[in-house]
Write an enzyme that holds these catalytic residues in place. Structure first.
Site, mmCIF file in Angstrom:
data_model
loop_
_atom_site.group_PDB
_atom_site.id
_atom_site.type_symbol
_atom_site.label_atom_id
_atom_site.label_comp_id
_atom_site.label_asym_id
_atom_site.label_seq_id
_atom_site.Cartn_x
_atom_site.Cartn_y
_atom_site.Cartn_z
ATOM 1 N N TYR A 19 1.016 -1.388 -0.046
ATOM 2 C CA TYR A 19 -0.040 -0.021 -0.097
ATOM 3 C C TYR A 19 0.885 1.235 0.050
ATOM 4 O O TYR A 19 0.709 2.230 -0.649
ATOM 5 C CB TYR A 19 -0.760 -0.036 1.217
ATOM 6 C CG TYR A 19 -1.870 1.146 1.284
ATOM 7 C CD1 TYR A 19 -3.047 0.883 0.815
ATOM 8 C CD2 TYR A 19 -1.571 2.232 1.827
ATOM 9 C CE1 TYR A 19 -4.097 2.009 0.578
ATOM 10 C CE2 TYR A 19 -2.554 3.261 2.130
ATOM 11 C CZ TYR A 19 -3.737 3.188 1.177
ATOM 12 O OH TYR A 19 -4.731 4.224 1.306
ATOM 13 N N HIS A 23 1.309 4.321 -2.979
ATOM 14 C CA HIS A 23 1.128 5.685 -2.777
ATOM 15 C C HIS A 23 2.634 6.392 -3.172
ATOM 16 O O HIS A 23 2.404 7.479 -3.536
ATOM 17 C CB HIS A 23 0.450 5.579 -1.418
ATOM 18 C CG HIS A 23 -1.045 5.567 -1.526
ATOM 19 N ND1 HIS A 23 -1.546 4.180 -1.433
ATOM 20 C CD2 HIS A 23 -1.988 6.084 -1.822
ATOM 21 C CE1 HIS A 23 -2.920 4.206 -1.691
ATOM 22 N NE2 HIS A 23 -3.291 5.506 -1.732
ATOM 23 N N TRP A 77 -7.659 2.704 -10.489
ATOM 24 C CA TRP A 77 -6.837 2.861 -9.427
ATOM 25 C C TRP A 77 -7.641 1.846 -8.454
ATOM 26 O O TRP A 77 -6.917 1.073 -7.649
ATOM 27 C CB TRP A 77 -7.002 4.150 -8.695
ATOM 28 C CG TRP A 77 -6.357 4.407 -7.647
ATOM 29 C CD1 TRP A 77 -6.839 4.468 -6.129
ATOM 30 C CD2 TRP A 77 -4.651 4.371 -7.189
ATOM 31 N NE1 TRP A 77 -5.764 4.733 -5.180
ATOM 32 C CE2 TRP A 77 -4.373 4.584 -6.037
ATOM 33 C CE3 TRP A 77 -3.475 4.276 -8.197
ATOM 34 C CZ2 TRP A 77 -3.363 4.562 -5.256
ATOM 35 C CZ3 TRP A 77 -2.526 4.144 -7.593
ATOM 36 C CH2 TRP A 77 -2.433 4.358 -6.173
ATOM 37 N N TRP A 78 -8.837 2.069 -8.328
ATOM 38 C CA TRP A 78 -9.726 1.210 -7.348
ATOM 39 C C TRP A 78 -9.388 -0.210 -7.560
ATOM 40 O O TRP A 78 -9.276 -1.066 -6.709
ATOM 41 C CB TRP A 78 -11.180 1.643 -7.430
ATOM 42 C CG TRP A 78 -11.408 2.983 -6.575
ATOM 43 C CD1 TRP A 78 -10.597 3.581 -5.840
ATOM 44 C CD2 TRP A 78 -12.812 3.659 -6.523
ATOM 45 N NE1 TRP A 78 -11.283 4.844 -5.459
ATOM 46 C CE2 TRP A 78 -12.824 4.835 -5.857
ATOM 47 C CE3 TRP A 78 -13.885 3.437 -7.328
ATOM 48 C CZ2 TRP A 78 -13.464 5.745 -5.792
ATOM 49 C CZ3 TRP A 78 -14.866 4.465 -6.987
ATOM 50 C CH2 TRP A 78 -14.860 5.337 -6.362
#
EC number: 5.1.3.32
Length: 105
Positions: A19, A23, A77-78
């Protein structure tokens, strides 16, 4: 004046490093889409013990964030993030909105 929103999301176990990596390497087209929609000063914090993500963002007047769920970049992205976190049908991250109970300027 900006509107501030805060909410919680939750990671699935074992996905903290991935994660963070995703990012750190956020897609330039996603960052630009978020800015164009009126989002600024956006931070996500992690409680590693509970895997809760605490997000806080500011919205410029006239923002268009309501249209984001239909944008192809947001949807991609999701879809890419869905294996890492708790999501709704359609892969939108589950969000628990938070109400402000104190503010100091």
């Amino acid at each position: 004046m900006s509107e501030t929103r805060a909410f919680i999301m939750r990671l699935k176990p074992g996905n903290v490093d991935e994660y963070k990596r995703r990012h750190d390497d956020i897609w330039p087209e996603l960052a630009e889409l978020l800015r164009q929609s009126g989002i600024h000063d956006y931070s996500i914090f992690l409680d590693e013990a509970s895997l809760q993500l605490f997000a806080v963002l500011k919205l410029r007047p006239g923002h268009t964030v309501a249209a984001l769920p239909e944008h192809p970049v947001m949807r991609r992205w999701w879809d890419a993030m869905a294996p890492l976190m708790e999501v709704e049908p359609g892969n939108r991250p589950k969000e628990w909105p938070l109400n402000r109970v104190f503010h100091l300027e």
